[in-house]
Structures are given as C-alpha cells and as structure tokens.
Design an enzyme around this catalytic site. Structure first.
Site, short mmCIF file in Angstrom:
data_model
loop_
_atom_site.label_atom_id
_atom_site.label_comp_id
_atom_site.label_asym_id
_atom_site.label_seq_id
_atom_site.Cartn_x
_atom_site.Cartn_y
_atom_site.Cartn_z
CB THR A 33 -0.91 0.00 1.24
OG1 THR A 33 -1.79 -1.13 1.16
CG2 THR A 33 -1.74 1.27 1.31
CB THR A 36 6.64 3.27 -3.97
OG1 THR A 36 7.10 4.55 -3.52
CG2 THR A 36 7.71 2.65 -4.86
CE LYS A 102 5.46 -2.13 4.66
NZ LYS A 102 5.13 -1.07 3.66
CD GLU A 111 1.74 -1.70 4.25
OE1 GLU A 111 1.53 -0.99 3.25
OE2 GLU A 111 2.34 -1.29 5.26
CE LYS A 129 9.69 7.12 1.15
NZ LYS A 129 9.74 7.81 -0.13
#
Length: 262
Positions: A33, A36, A102, A111, A129
């Site tokens: 999700t 990207t 995340k 996730e 990142k």
C-alpha cells in the site's frame, strides 16, 4: 499522459518496474500500500494486459485491492491464497540491514501479516528512504479505538526506558476525526527521531495492552529495490549479500504512470 515525470516519480517508477520483472507466471503475490506500491500495481496490470502474465494478487488494503481489480489483476484474500511466493511493498525508511519503518499509509498491520506469510519480501523505494538509523520518520503504532488514550499513556511511559531521541506521540487524524484503519483501529504516531535498538523496541511495544501492531519490520525484508531519478536501480539482497546495479530507460508510454501521487 500527464507530462514528464519528476525525478522522484522516476525513482519510484523504475524501482516498481524492476520489482515487477521479478514476478513470474503463476505466482501468488502480496501487493503493498502507498504511492510506490501503486506504481507496482500499475506495472503488473500492464504486464497482465499486454504480456498475458497470470498471477494471483493479495492486496494489503482496500485501496490497493480496488486499484488491482480496476487494472485486471486477479484478487483474492490471504485466506484463499494461504501462502504467497512474494510480497512487494514500499517503505517509509530502511536501514543497511533492511529493517524498515512502514505504516505511513496506515496499512502496516495487513502489510506485516501478508509479508510474513510470503517466501520473500521485496521492498521498492526511492533512494531518499535509505537511512543510517531508523526513526526520523514517525513510527506508526496501531491501537484499539477502545481505551486509546490509556494505550497512549502507557506508550509514553514505556518510551522513557527506550533508546530513542524523542518521545512525543500523536493520534493520527483524518481532518477533524481520528484516522481509522481498515480494521477499525486508530494509529498513534511516535516521533522518536532516532531508534537506537529497533529490535528491542518492536518487541516491547507489542506487549502494551491495546497495541495491535507497530510499524517496525525487523528481519522480514529479503531484498530492496532502490530507484534513482536518473533511472538507475540498485537491488540489494540481504540473504545473498549481493548488490546489482542497472539502469532503466524511460519510454513515452511510461508517462501513463505520471498521475500517481503521494
């Protein structure tokens, strides 16, 4: 088409495109999700439509599921798939050991479940990142709506004994109302600035009553695909200890991905 891609969009796109090339016919694939990951879904949708790629997709949020169906991917639940060959997802931060933060998109619970139900997890991210130490990005902690203020107080008390630089916690909002996850929970964002011992913190946070899951992904990611604005892509494999460098060219039709945004 929406014009030439910006450098950050190019970085996200090439990372997603390179990761999509890892997907093989017949695979069961977890779809992450976020912006990207949405590029990845569009790349896979293009492969399904133009190359006849046959995969089964397990999304990690309602919005990813909607996009995947819209683009013609076969979508099933994790219960139906049972186990996955690969999960491909983005990250808000990753360090040298491929530990992650995340949850910026509010879906880290699903996730993490999907990623750990996979033979391998591949993270796609732009070079920005990558960090030396996790923690500059606020750490999301999903909590029950019931008693969330008590959970917040316990979190703040616990952070006093943790190796972190900041201890401010905030309830994530959606306008004037608390942000609500797909599971009906709230998210507390921990503004830690620097996390000295991410492994210890991940274990301690999940012992607090009311905490469902935190956004630290420790020893879960196997490979990271890092995109750069010039089209360069670096693939790091933590298990093999390898690093591959490639460069992807941009075609005019790639601009169909330019409408995606954070």
């Amino acid at each position: 088409m929406s014009g030439e891609l910006s450098p950050i969009d190019k970085a996200k796109f090439v990372a997603a495109k390179r990761a999509a090339e890892m997907v093989e016919d017949g695979m069961r694939v977890g779809l992450g999700t976020g912006s990207t990951a949405a590029w990845l879904v569009r790349c896979l949708g293009q492969m399904v439509a133009e190359d006849g790629l046959n995969i089964t997709a397990v999304p990690t949020s309602a919005r990813t599921a909607g996009l995947a169906r819209e683009l013609g991917l076969k979508v099933v639940s994790l219960e139906e798939a049972k186990w996955l060959d690969m999960t491909i997802d983005g990250a808000d931060e990753f360090d040298h050991d491929l530990n992650l933060i995340k949850g910026g998109g509010g879906a880290h619970l699903q996730e993490k479940i999907v990623a750990t139900a996979s033979d391998q997890m591949v993270v796609i991210a732009d070079a920005g990142k990558r960090v030396d130490t996790l923690g500059a990005f606020p750490l999301p902690v999903e909590v029950l709506a019931f008693g969330w203020q008590a959970s917040q107080a316990l979190l703040e008390e616990t952070l006093v004994s943790m190796d972190v630089l900041g201890r401010t916690t905030t309830l994530r909002m959606n306008g004037a109302q608390p942000y609500v996850t797909d599971e009906g929970n709230y998210i507390l964002d921990l503004h830690l600035k620097r996390i000295g011992n991410a492994r210890q913190l991940a274990l301690v946070l999940n012992q607090i009553p009311g905490v469902i899951e935190n956004g630290l992904f420790i020893d879960i990611c196997d490979r990271v695909v890092i995109g750069h604005g010039d089209g360069t892509v670096i693939v790091r494999d933590i298990n093999e200890g390898t690093e591959e460098r490639d460069r992807l060219d941009f075609m005019e039709e790639d601009n169909l991905f330019g409408d995606l945004s954070d």
